[in-house]
Design a protein around this motif. Structure first.
Motif, PDB file in Angstrom:
ATOM      1  N   LEU A  46      70.720  10.947  -5.480  1.00  0.00           N
ATOM      2  CA  LEU A  46      71.416  10.956  -4.481  1.00  0.00           C
ATOM      3  C   LEU A  46      73.356  10.868  -4.585  1.00  0.00           C
ATOM      4  O   LEU A  46      73.401   9.795  -5.320  1.00  0.00           O
ATOM      5  N   SER A  47      73.999  11.668  -4.137  1.00  0.00           N
ATOM      6  CA  SER A  47      75.289  11.628  -3.758  1.00  0.00           C
ATOM      7  C   SER A  47      75.870  10.779  -2.760  1.00  0.00           C
ATOM      8  O   SER A  47      75.237  10.131  -2.622  1.00  0.00           O
ATOM      9  N   LEU A  48      77.716   9.814  -3.452  1.00  0.00           N
ATOM     10  CA  LEU A  48      77.365   8.498  -2.099  1.00  0.00           C
ATOM     11  C   LEU A  48      77.960   9.405  -1.072  1.00  0.00           C
ATOM     12  O   LEU A  48      78.167  10.511  -0.937  1.00  0.00           O
ATOM     13  N   PHE A  49      77.686   8.954  -0.057  1.00  0.00           N
ATOM     14  CA  PHE A  49      78.325   9.461   1.490  1.00  0.00           C
ATOM     15  C   PHE A  49      79.132   9.297   2.248  1.00  0.00           C
ATOM     16  O   PHE A  49      79.356   7.743   1.660  1.00  0.00           O
ATOM     17  N   MET A  50      80.304  10.077   2.330  1.00  0.00           N
ATOM     18  CA  MET A  50      81.271   9.774   2.860  1.00  0.00           C
ATOM     19  C   MET A  50      82.181  10.650   2.998  1.00  0.00           C
ATOM     20  O   MET A  50      81.859  11.498   3.642  1.00  0.00           O
ATOM     21  N   ARG A  51      83.300   9.590   4.455  1.00  0.00           N
ATOM     22  CA  ARG A  51      83.803  10.463   5.005  1.00  0.00           C
ATOM     23  C   ARG A  51      84.564  12.035   4.697  1.00  0.00           C
ATOM     24  O   ARG A  51      84.709  12.983   5.514  1.00  0.00           O
ATOM     25  N   ARG A  52      85.071  12.084   3.215  1.00  0.00           N
ATOM     26  CA  ARG A  52      85.894  13.047   2.630  1.00  0.00           C
ATOM     27  C   ARG A  52      85.593  12.742   1.282  1.00  0.00           C
ATOM     28  O   ARG A  52      86.204  12.112   0.833  1.00  0.00           O
ATOM     29  N   ALA A  53      84.880  13.895   1.338  1.00  0.00           N
ATOM     30  CA  ALA A  53      84.972  13.627  -0.578  1.00  0.00           C
ATOM     31  C   ALA A  53      85.684  14.488  -0.766  1.00  0.00           C
ATOM     32  O   ALA A  53      86.286  16.019  -0.634  1.00  0.00           O
ATOM     33  N   LEU A  54      86.292  14.453  -2.059  1.00  0.00           N
ATOM     34  CA  LEU A  54      87.137  15.433  -2.916  1.00  0.00           C
ATOM     35  C   LEU A  54      86.530  16.241  -3.635  1.00  0.00           C
ATOM     36  O   LEU A  54      87.335  17.051  -3.835  1.00  0.00           O
ATOM     37  N   GLU A  55      85.866  16.254  -3.683  1.00  0.00           N
ATOM     38  CA  GLU A  55      85.129  17.381  -5.264  1.00  0.00           C
ATOM     39  C   GLU A  55      83.977  18.087  -3.582  1.00  0.00           C
ATOM     40  O   GLU A  55      84.311  17.983  -2.407  1.00  0.00           O
ATOM     41  N   THR A  56      83.866  19.652  -4.790  1.00  0.00           N
ATOM     42  CA  THR A  56      83.443  21.036  -3.949  1.00  0.00           C
ATOM     43  C   THR A  56      82.227  20.666  -3.020  1.00  0.00           C
ATOM     44  O   THR A  56      81.177  19.809  -3.779  1.00  0.00           O
ATOM     45  N   GLY A  57      81.616  21.142  -2.197  1.00  0.00           N
ATOM     46  CA  GLY A  57      79.898  21.335  -1.998  1.00  0.00           C
ATOM     47  C   GLY A  57      79.682  21.007  -3.149  1.00  0.00           C
ATOM     48  O   GLY A  57      78.512  20.975  -3.881  1.00  0.00           O
ATOM     49  N   LYS A  58      79.943  22.559  -4.802  1.00  0.00           N
ATOM     50  CA  LYS A  58      79.477  22.590  -5.558  1.00  0.00           C
ATOM     51  C   LYS A  58      79.398  21.616  -6.478  1.00  0.00           C
ATOM     52  O   LYS A  58      78.376  21.202  -6.905  1.00  0.00           O
ATOM     53  N   GLU A  59      80.111  20.563  -6.438  1.00  0.00           N
ATOM     54  CA  GLU A  59      80.236  19.750  -7.196  1.00  0.00           C
ATOM     55  C   GLU A  59      79.421  18.616  -6.840  1.00  0.00           C
ATOM     56  O   GLU A  59      78.579  18.119  -7.287  1.00  0.00           O
ATOM     57  N   LEU A  60      79.688  18.597  -5.227  1.00  0.00           N
ATOM     58  CA  LEU A  60      78.259  17.685  -4.974  1.00  0.00           C
ATOM     59  C   LEU A  60      76.480  17.649  -4.892  1.00  0.00           C
ATOM     60  O   LEU A  60      76.190  16.661  -5.157  1.00  0.00           O
ATOM     61  N   SER A  61      76.562  19.250  -4.773  1.00  0.00           N
ATOM     62  CA  SER A  61      74.504  19.177  -5.099  1.00  0.00           C
ATOM     63  C   SER A  61      75.088  19.177  -7.027  1.00  0.00           C
ATOM     64  O   SER A  61      73.874  19.331  -6.715  1.00  0.00           O
ATOM     65  N   TYR A  62      75.693  19.377  -7.568  1.00  0.00           N
ATOM     66  CA  TYR A  62      76.134  19.772  -8.955  1.00  0.00           C
ATOM     67  C   TYR A  62      75.604  17.799  -9.201  1.00  0.00           C
ATOM     68  O   TYR A  62      74.580  17.214 -10.132  1.00  0.00           O
ATOM     69  N   TYR A  63      76.178  16.861  -8.433  1.00  0.00           N
ATOM     70  CA  TYR A  63      75.974  15.683  -8.928  1.00  0.00           C
ATOM     71  C   TYR A  63      74.426  15.207  -8.343  1.00  0.00           C
ATOM     72  O   TYR A  63      73.788  14.433  -9.353  1.00  0.00           O
ATOM     73  N   ALA A  64      74.243  15.141  -6.920  1.00  0.00           N
ATOM     74  CA  ALA A  64      73.255  15.015  -6.657  1.00  0.00           C
ATOM     75  C   ALA A  64      71.643  15.849  -7.545  1.00  0.00           C
ATOM     76  O   ALA A  64      70.902  14.588  -8.358  1.00  0.00           O
ATOM     77  N   ALA A  65      71.613  16.582  -7.700  1.00  0.00           N
ATOM     78  CA  ALA A  65      70.331  17.706  -8.875  1.00  0.00           C
ATOM     79  C   ALA A  65      70.943  17.305 -10.020  1.00  0.00           C
ATOM     80  O   ALA A  65      69.509  17.137 -10.836  1.00  0.00           O
ATOM     81  N   SER A  66      71.729  17.318 -10.501  1.00  0.00           N
ATOM     82  CA  SER A  66      71.617  16.386 -11.424  1.00  0.00           C
ATOM     83  C   SER A  66      70.939  15.108 -11.960  1.00  0.00           C
ATOM     84  O   SER A  66      70.080  14.739 -12.904  1.00  0.00           O
ATOM     85  N   GLN A  67      71.502  14.125 -11.192  1.00  0.00           N
ATOM     86  CA  GLN A  67      70.662  13.134 -11.273  1.00  0.00           C
ATOM     87  C   GLN A  67      69.108  13.505 -10.761  1.00  0.00           C
ATOM     88  O   GLN A  67      68.369  12.340 -11.606  1.00  0.00           O
ATOM     89  N   ALA A  68      69.013  14.268  -9.493  1.00  0.00           N
ATOM     90  CA  ALA A  68      67.460  14.007  -9.679  1.00  0.00           C
ATOM     91  C   ALA A  68      66.643  14.805 -10.925  1.00  0.00           C
ATOM     92  O   ALA A  68      65.238  14.039 -11.312  1.00  0.00           O
ATOM     93  N   LEU A  69      67.482  15.495 -11.329  1.00  0.00           N
ATOM     94  CA  LEU A  69      66.922  15.832 -13.089  1.00  0.00           C
ATOM     95  C   LEU A  69      66.301  15.221 -13.823  1.00  0.00           C
ATOM     96  O   LEU A  69      65.510  14.184 -14.447  1.00  0.00           O
ATOM     97  N   GLN A  70      67.668  14.073 -13.434  1.00  0.00           N
ATOM     98  CA  GLN A  70      67.763  13.080 -15.277  1.00  0.00           C
ATOM     99  C   GLN A  70      66.564  12.097 -14.683  1.00  0.00           C
ATOM    100  O   GLN A  70      66.066  11.930 -15.725  1.00  0.00           O
TER     101      GLN A  70
END
Lengths: 383, 385
Positions: free
Chosen positions: B11-35
């Protein structure tokens, strides 16, 4: 053991460049009615429904809201695949194969004539940070790819013109086709370029239409009225989304999708085991790339096959006997499902004037269009 | 039917305005799930993506754009889409990939980035309405859900004070969630003192605008057992879509949620859901929706969920903990990601890994549900250990 899955009902509306008299719902209703009658099922006998749509093509956000009524699917398991027609087919196929459903429906449609500025919609699919600032016309992306393909294939633009002449000629025999025409490659080459080296006649024309397929487990299919066409294998894949990082001459997604479909279908020598091909030809040169994927060929071999005439409807490797998107018309993600319907009719021996004599197996290869690198493949066989 | 298990979650942090792109948010959650599953991207055979309307980002074919960030590069990659129900549908789609026998290990990623819509994403929702009948009225979601809440209150004689308790419970639960966006300790009076956005909906009864991503890893039985000693099995899945003509329906009861629940219960062999479901994550984008959905899920009598709530039945230490994560009202509502966040929560709860959020009834089976479209789709998943 997983279920075997067959297409047991085919329904589609003839493709048309414009359809001011019909809403997309009315077109879907017509296609569904035909497909259900063909399969001999009522909507209540269908366990699950898959629709294929993209918001920006429909002009409606969360466009799956408007799918259930015209399919007879109210309060039933319905979901949408925002993807290629073959991905929608795969979603329905997997629900039957897993045993979760006995009978499944997949629907796709195009109301391309409602889109006023196609290029501007397509441009919104480019990366907003790195690619959109160039203000590149999406057809120019295809033209870049075509140039790279012709370069690596060591082929002349004439081969692409030959694809246009073949497919539009084939479409003259297809009652569902909107763009049948008798053209020579020379006439195609005389047409004005959209973006060098891509000429206007090498870009398929948009079309409206709807297509519905009914799938069933083989066991259930045998007790239904329709003539089952076995889905032997299916595959899909996505490659690099950014323009800068992708290979340009070879359709890697199509190679991966075909390999998956062939693995599931246990096909080892596609040229020997498959009797006809319906491959994406949104742009004429794409047929060559996709044919190379379907036949596991090197870059350029598809062009040489085409020059030799072997891909003609009466050749030894018929490619796009339906006329393809160039001949039938292009309906975005619905195109792949329309072509699957054409291949299924061929497998049933019901393709009329476009019938490929003795065809017992077919492969369909799809692409989601510019600027994507996503596509699918399916192998069908007659029973 | 082939058994499928959840073996990792991120899971990524949930926030009003992420500076990360959608790709980056996806990468963050996906890599954490895999880890968390001890896997690498090359172990994944296919990827399923869920994301809400393209209108939020203004990116056409958003699934294609997100594909590399989500780990879909050169893999079978599929975007399943049922509006607000997409997050919980994404695991259903992933389940079908594995249950069909085509794949053994599938990564499911849900991403939402609502913040690019300026000044407020609510404006994007005008495009979900029927172009002829409804758009000329200029509706938005707050209005139509206010209509539904009104109808629900009227049909069963429910007071807004009772509904405010949902906000109190969920925002409090979210205080223990490290990814939460709007956790708070509130009183019902404070909820009712917040401004009315569309009567009877007060601001603190609405989930926020959020950016975020969630991901899980699914595996076939024999593979799952090698990956983890504690697989969380997908026992039942269900979904149902009601008519597009929402104006013709009685909004007091979400019958499509019941249809979906019955489908999932049948598959899971559940005959008495109130006894056999131990922890629930019903969809709570608005405070009344949690109650509405608990009734549709047959986990409370019609019109009686508010009473159950008031007597503590749905508290984290209650008989049927509901939204122990903090839900959309507390953790946040990046639409598709919020739905999959609920599955992540069940994964952690059933494995006893939820830390301070851990429910106390030693749950063996949990349910997650999402809802979307024009008050129209129900998606339900039952998981168990």
């Amino acid at each position: 053991m997983e279920n075997q899955v067959a297409i047991v009902g085919v329904g589609l509306t003839p493709l048309r460049p414009v359809s001011p008299d019909l809403s997309f719902r009315e077109m879907i209703f017509e296609a569904a009615t035909r497909a259900y009658a063909d399969a001999g099922v009522t909507p209540r006998e269908i366990d699950t429904f898959v629709t294929v749509a993209e918001d920006f093509h429909e002009g409606t956000s969360i466009t799956d809201e408007y799918t259930p009524d015209q399919l007879g699917a109210v309060r039933r398991p319905v979901h949408t695949v925002a993807g290629d027609g073959l991905q929608g087919l795969a979603a329905a196929y997997m629900l039957v194969r897993s045993g979760a459903a006995d009978v499944a429906v997949v629907e796709a449609h195009s109301k391309a004539s409602n889109i006023v500025h196609h290029e501007e919609i397509l441009a919104l699919a480019l990366d907003p940070t790195y690619e959109r600032p160039w203000r590149v016309n999406p057809h120019a992306v295809a033209a870049l790819e075509m140039r790279r393909y012709l370069h690596e294939a060591n082929a002349s633009p004439e081969v692409s013109a030959q694809v246009v002449a073949k497919n539009r000629g084939n479409a003259l025999r297809n009652p569902f086709a909107a763009y049948g025409a008798s053209l020579s490659p020379e006439e195609v080459l005389r047409d004005a370029p959209v973006a060098e080296p891509l000429r206007g006649l090498e870009v398929s024309g948009y079309a409206d239409g709807a297509v519905v397929l009914v799938l069933a487990s083989m066991e259930r299919g045998r007790s239904l009225a329709g003539r089952p066409v076995l889905i032997r294998g299916i595959g899909w894949a996505s490659d690099e989304p950014s323009l800068s990082g992708r290979p340009w001459a070879q359709a890697v997604y199509a190679h991966l999708a075909c390999e998956m479909a062939y693995r599931v279908a246990a096909i080892h020598a596609p040229a020997d085991e498959i009797d006809l091909f319906e491959v994406d030809d949104t742009y004429a040169y794409k047929e060559l790339q996709h044919l190379e994927a379907a036949l596991r060929l090197e870059v350029g071999e598809g062009a040489r096959l085409t020059v030799s005439g072997r891909t003609a409807r009466d050749g030894e490797l018929p490619v796009n006997p339906s006329g393809g998107s160039l001949g039938m018309g292009y309906g975005y993600d619905a195109s792949a499902l329309v072509r699957t319907a054409m291949a299924a009719l061929q497998m049933r021996g019901e393709a009329g004037a476009m019938q490929v004599t003795g065809a017992r197996s077919a492969a369909v290869v799809s692409w989601r269009g510019v600027p994507t690198t996503s596509g699918g493949a399916v192998v069908l066989s007659a029973q | 039917m082939r058994r499928v298990a959840v073996v990792g979650a991120g899971l990524s942090l949930f926030m009003r305005r992420a500076l990360e792109t959608g790709k980056e948010l996806s990468y963050y959650a996906a890599s954490q799930a895999l880890q968390s599953a001890g896997l690498r991207r090359q172990d994944v055979q296919a990827v399923v993506m869920a994301s809400g309307p393209d209108a939020f980002d203004g990116v056409h074919m958003k699934g294609e754009y997100l594909s590399d960030g989500a780990g879909g590069w050169r893999k079978p990659y599929l975007r399943a889409y049922v509006g607000g129900g997409s997050g919980v549908f994404s695991i259903i789609s992933g389940w079908s990939l594995v249950a069909s026998g085509l794949f053994d290990v599938v990564l499911v990623v849900a991403e939402e980035k609502m913040s690019p819509t300026q000044p407020h994403p609510q404006a994007a929702f005008i495009s979900i309405f029927d172009h002829t009948i409804e758009r000329p009225l200029g509706p938005n979601l707050l209005w139509i859900f206010a209509l539904e809440q009104n109808r629900y209150m009227h049909a069963y004689g429910i007071r807004n004070e009772e509904i405010a308790l949902v906000s109190v419970k969920n925002k409090r639960n979210a205080l223990d969630h490290p990814a939460a966006q709007i956790a708070a300790e509130l009183t019902p009076e404070q909820v009712l003192a917040s401004e009315v956005v569309a009567w009877p909906v007060h601001r603190l009864m609405v989930s926020p605008v959020s950016d975020g991503a969630a991901a899980i890893v699914l595996a076939a039985e024999e593979v799952a057992k090698r990956i983890t000693a504690q697989p969380v099995w997908v026992e039942g899945v269900g979904w149902a879509l009601d008519t597009s003509y929402w104006g013709n329906r009685d909004l007091a009861y979400p019958r499509y949620v019941e249809d979906a629940a019955r489908m999932a219960y049948k598959m899971a062999g559940i005959t008495e859901p109130r006894r056999q479901i131990h922890v629930a994550e019903p969809y709570d984008p608005f405070a009344y929706k949690e109650l509405h959905h608990l009734e549709g899920l047959l986990l409370a009598d019609r019109g009686k969920a508010p009473e159950d709530l008031a007597r503590g039945r749905f508290n984290r230490d209650g008989e049927l903990p509901s939204c122990p994560s903090g839900g959309l009202l507390g953790v946040g509502n990046p639409i598709a990601a919020a739905g999959l966040m609920k599955i992540c929560e069940l994964f952690w709860q059933l494995r006893g890994e939820a830390g301070k959020r851990q429910v106390h009834n030693n749950p063996k089976r949990g349910l997650a549900q999402a809802w979307g479209d024009l008050m129209q789709i129900g998606t339900v998943v039952v998981v168990g250990v």
